[in-house]
Design an enzyme around this catalytic site. Structure first.
Site, mmCIF file in Angstrom:
data_model
loop_
_atom_site.group_PDB
_atom_site.id
_atom_site.type_symbol
_atom_site.label_atom_id
_atom_site.label_comp_id
_atom_site.label_asym_id
_atom_site.label_seq_id
_atom_site.Cartn_x
_atom_site.Cartn_y
_atom_site.Cartn_z
ATOM 1 N N HIS A 281 34.877 -2.827 108.313
ATOM 2 C CA HIS A 281 35.694 -2.435 109.467
ATOM 3 C C HIS A 281 35.936 -3.646 110.371
ATOM 4 O O HIS A 281 37.050 -3.869 110.852
ATOM 5 C CB HIS A 281 34.976 -1.353 110.273
ATOM 6 C CG HIS A 281 34.983 0.006 109.637
ATOM 7 N ND1 HIS A 281 36.148 0.647 109.277
ATOM 8 C CD2 HIS A 281 33.970 0.858 109.314
ATOM 9 C CE1 HIS A 281 35.848 1.832 108.760
ATOM 10 N NE2 HIS A 281 34.545 1.981 108.773
ATOM 11 N N HIS B 249 29.495 -2.170 104.625
ATOM 12 C CA HIS B 249 30.509 -1.177 104.982
ATOM 13 C C HIS B 249 31.005 -1.393 106.416
ATOM 14 O O HIS B 249 32.217 -1.479 106.661
ATOM 15 C CB HIS B 249 29.911 0.228 104.838
ATOM 16 C CG HIS B 249 30.852 1.338 105.229
ATOM 17 N ND1 HIS B 249 31.545 2.088 104.299
ATOM 18 C CD2 HIS B 249 31.216 1.833 106.448
ATOM 19 C CE1 HIS B 249 32.298 2.982 104.934
ATOM 20 N NE2 HIS B 249 32.108 2.848 106.244
ATOM 21 N N GLU B 250 30.078 -1.492 107.360
ATOM 22 C CA GLU B 250 30.477 -1.653 108.762
ATOM 23 C C GLU B 250 31.164 -3.003 108.984
ATOM 24 O O GLU B 250 32.103 -3.104 109.783
ATOM 25 C CB GLU B 250 29.266 -1.511 109.681
ATOM 26 C CG GLU B 250 28.575 -0.150 109.619
ATOM 27 C CD GLU B 250 29.514 1.014 109.900
ATOM 28 O OE1 GLU B 250 30.535 0.819 110.606
ATOM 29 O OE2 GLU B 250 29.249 2.122 109.399
ATOM 30 N N HIS C 166 38.566 -5.989 109.137
ATOM 31 C CA HIS C 166 39.911 -5.487 109.397
ATOM 32 C C HIS C 166 40.340 -5.852 110.826
ATOM 33 O O HIS C 166 41.480 -6.275 111.060
ATOM 34 C CB HIS C 166 39.926 -3.966 109.210
ATOM 35 C CG HIS C 166 41.267 -3.396 108.894
ATOM 36 N ND1 HIS C 166 41.491 -2.064 108.667
ATOM 37 C CD2 HIS C 166 42.486 -3.991 108.751
ATOM 38 C CE1 HIS C 166 42.766 -1.861 108.410
ATOM 39 N NE2 HIS C 166 43.394 -3.005 108.447
#
Length: 758
Positions: free
Chosen positions: A568, A564-565, A571
């Site tokens: 980020h 999940h991290e 991105h």
């Protein structure tokens, strides 16, 4: 001047696609500065040369970098050898993140002061833009001004929350405060707004804007108006005052979370069911003292048979200190006052004007529909727990302090019929998971994670690993600092921070800085792309709190957290726009969670797990049946978890309505009102859990984004990746239509193109 990394490659990288006159001037300036640097700091020159990493130039998938990536996270002795030079006591220290100013606490003031002077020169340039040629550059000049401020604000915000040295924390906080206050002043400076308006009112100028420049111009224009730029001077000063107060109250709310009661004491006989070893560690003079928040309290809630004990611990752990509630209510009131000041009825209105959901009404409608759809499944899950409680001989209805206990028992019963989840973690050493992320990114996007030795003073802790992100066509594109292991005093919450965004530095800007003698280069990574354009590289920090081991083994939830991290971070890596204001995660909040939520789907895909998941001792591949069983266990209480997120999202909306301005506003009463309407268990009277809801600051009125993006991510996964999660053309499609745009294109447009393109 901007440094190109690696430094030794400068002369071969900077000459491409340059006009002859510029080329000669740049080479002359380069020689002058390199000669000066060699005279002033020969040791630093040697350190920079020694930091050159051959892996940056190896072929994609090279065995050295792949193996080293795993080893530096899994093998402490290899990590010590790999990072030996960074511990050399005789070597000259670089600054944090190789920022040349940040070699000491005093450096934060120097960095802020130097940046402030550059920002003021930039402001003067924008204010005096009147001719078409000057106005064409206004958007880029405003973007550069924003970048200068955020370099200090974002980095200082991270450092003050992370660094172990109190002096540096204080210095970073002071730098943050100075620059944040200046930013609020600029947001209400009518001259800057007028210059942007002059540019936008000139068709000849607008016709020359790129699509990105148009997007940024629109964003900046709306930001000015949200900041009350058209208000009278007194009201603008009030806006700055309120914004500064909010900036102080928010971190205070985050950093000072505390329960009203810190400890509870029980006779050991009342803790039956709890691990005896844990009980023994907490026992003193025949009494067991349990902290009301933290691992011991969570363990007790999940295991103690005495319902009254669980009730006491639950209520204490869900009751915030009166001081903390006061800080929250003051924060909410200030936000509501700011909204009224700029002509809005609520802060949610202000926050949502530029989001995909667009209005509080749309958000509430979405959440209510989701709550109605979720209710039957969530109620079925709770009914199962209630039956389990009844079968255990308890006659009372299911209570909030029962849920974790009977969920744990249900999970235990399932695991006892299957192999335990501890077996699963044997296949997920931290090193193999990082290795897997790199392999996945290489397969889908042509980028990989390459370990790089840090220089002395570059990181805030010896545990921090630096990874350089290498693109198969563009070369070095980002820097990621990984701080993934637990330690005393460290914030346990996993997080991603963009310390500095991607931004293109124009030739004109570079030459102007060099000719003026302005040392614009802060020492952090920048590079020329193959097409000759110069970019500052995004610099990213990933924070987790994994237990140490030899190697550290992650449970499946922790694997999903890391994915999940890293979503980020992806991105930030691939959203390499020319302008800072739309780079990577600088997009609508209810779009920013999409890449991270989508990465959770990859973490559960057998094809992806097959890239890396192997037993840390035997090297056997992961039996996929173990994952299937684990996912089935997760689904058992998924509806209740979603229910909790719906409740919190609705609470966030209520807190950012007009309520905080009403006389006698009571955040606890509002919390129980929402809990009573949307919760499925009886309310725990006397609790005030909202004081622990840290996202109320960073995600004010936008906490719904997690649920919103979960729905969008599910659709993209199904339409683009589910059939074959490792297809390169699918990865390219997602990269080109979603990631690379950052915030430069409407999320709705990116979404529709991504799922509709065949």
């Amino acid at each position: 001047m901007y440094r190109v990394v690696p430094h030794s490659a400068w002369s071969t990288l900077c000459t491409r696609c340059w006009r002859k006159q510029q080329q000669q001037l740049l080479l002359l300036l380069q020689k002058r500065h390199l000669a000066a640097a060699a005279v002033e700091s020969p040791k630093l020159g040697a350190a920079a040369a020694s930091a050159f990493n051959p892996a940056l130039h190896s072929a994609p998938g090279a065995g050295w970098e792949d193996k080293t990536l795993r080893d530096i996270f899994d093998n402490p002795s290899i990590w010590r050898d790999f990072s030996a030079k960074s511990h050399n006591p005789t070597a000259q220290h670089t600054g944090l993140f190789q920022n040349k100013d940040l070699t000491s606490a005093a450096g934060f003031k120097a960095y802020a002061d130097r940046t402030l002077q550059k920002a003021k020169r930039q402001v003067d340039k924008i204010l005096n833009a009147y001719t078409p040629d000057e106005l064409v550059r206004v958007v880029r000049d405003l973007d550069r001004l924003s970048d200068l401020l955020c370099r200090v604000i974002d980095m200082s915000d991270f450092v003050r929350a992370t660094h172990p040295d109190r002096k540096i924390v204080v210095a970073a906080h002071e730098a943050y405060t100075v620059m944040y206050e200046y930013m609020n002043v600029l947001n209400t400076t009518t001259g800057l707004y007028d210059a942007l308006k002059r540019a936008l009112d000139n068709p000849e100028v607008v016709a020359k804007f790129s699509d990105e420049e148009r997007a940024v111009a629109t964003i900046l224009y709306k930001d000015f108006e949200k900041s009350g730029i058209n208000l009278p001077a007194g009201a603008r000063r009030k806006f700055v005052e309120l914004s500064n107060e909010i900036a102080e109250l928010g971190p205070q709310f985050i950093n000072e979370m505390a329960p009203e009661t810190h400890f509870l004491t029980f006779d050991s006989a009342r803790l039956r069911g709890m691990d005896p070893m844990v009980v023994r560690e907490l026992t003193k003079r025949g009494k067991v003292t349990i902290p009301t928040i933290g691992m011991a309290a969570n363990h007790a809630i999940r295991s103690v048979e005495d319902e009254e004990v669980r009730k006491e611990i639950y209520i204490a752990g869900h009751t915030s200190s009166a001081r903390q509630i006061g800080v929250l209510e003051e924060l909410l009131k200030r936000r509501a006052e700011l909204a009224v000041l700029v002509g809005r009825e609520t802060y949610a209105e202000v926050a949502l004007t530029d989001k995909m959901a667009s209005s509080p009404e749309a958000v509430t409608k979405f959440l209510n529909a989701l709550a109605d759809a979720n209710r039957p499944a969530a109620q079925t899950e709770l009914d199962g727990l209630a039956l389990l409680k009844k079968q255990s001989g308890q006659s009372l209805p299911l209570q909030p302090w029962d849920k974790d206990l009977y969920t744990a028992r249900m999970m235990h019963a399932i695991r006892s019929r299957r192999r335990g989840s501890d077996i699963l973690s044997s296949y997920f050493s931290l090193g193999t998971v990082m290795q897997g992320l790199s392999r996945l990114f290489n397969r889908l996007y042509g980028v990989r994670l390459v370990p790089r030795e840090t220089l002395p003073g570059e990181t805030w802790n010896d545990d921090v690993r630096r990874l350089d992100v290498i693109d198969e066509t563009d070369g070095h594109i980002a820097v990621v600092y990984c701080d993934l292991f637990e330690r005393a005093g460290k914030n346990p919450n996993p997080a991603h921070f963009t310390l500095r965004c991607s931004r293109q530095i124009s030739d004109e800007e570079y030459l102007a800085e060099a000719l003026e003698g302005a040392r614009e280069d802060d020492g952090m990574a920048s590079v020329r792309r193959p097409d000759g354009t110069l970019y500052q590289l995004p610099t990213i920090a990933l924070i987790c709190d994994f237990a140490r081991g030899n190697p550290a083994l992650l449970n499946f939830r922790e694997v999903q957290t890391l994915f999940h991290e890293m979503g980020h971070a992806l991105h930030s890596m691939l959203g390499r726009t020319a302008l800072h204001n739309v780079a990577g995660t600088r997009c609508a909040t209810d779009w920013a969670e999409l890449p991270s939520v989508l990465m959770e789907h990859f973490a559960r895909a057998p094809e992806v797990l097959g890239l890396f998941a192997r037993h840390h001792q035997t090297d056997e591949p992961l039996p996929m049946q173990l994952v299937a069983e684990r996912l089935q266990q997760e689904e058992l209480m998924q509806a209740m978890e979603t229910r909790t997120q719906i409740l919190l999202s609705l609470l966030d909306q209520r807190y950012h309505s007009g309520l905080p301005l009403q006389r006698g506003f009571d955040s606890t009463a509002v919390y129980h009102e929402v809990e009573g309407r949307y919760g499925l268990l009886p309310a725990a009277r006397g609790t005030s859990w909202q004081g622990f809801f840290g996202h109320l600051f960073g995600y004010g009125a936008t906490y719904y984004a997690y649920l919103f993006d979960r729905a969008i991510a599910a659709k993209i996964w199904k339409d683009v990746f589910e059939q074959d999660p490792l297809r390169r053309d699918s990865g390219e499609r997602y990269k080109e239509e979603v990631l690379r745009w950052g915030g430069a294109r409407s999320g709705w447009r990116s979404y529709s193109i991504c799922v509709l393109v065949v």
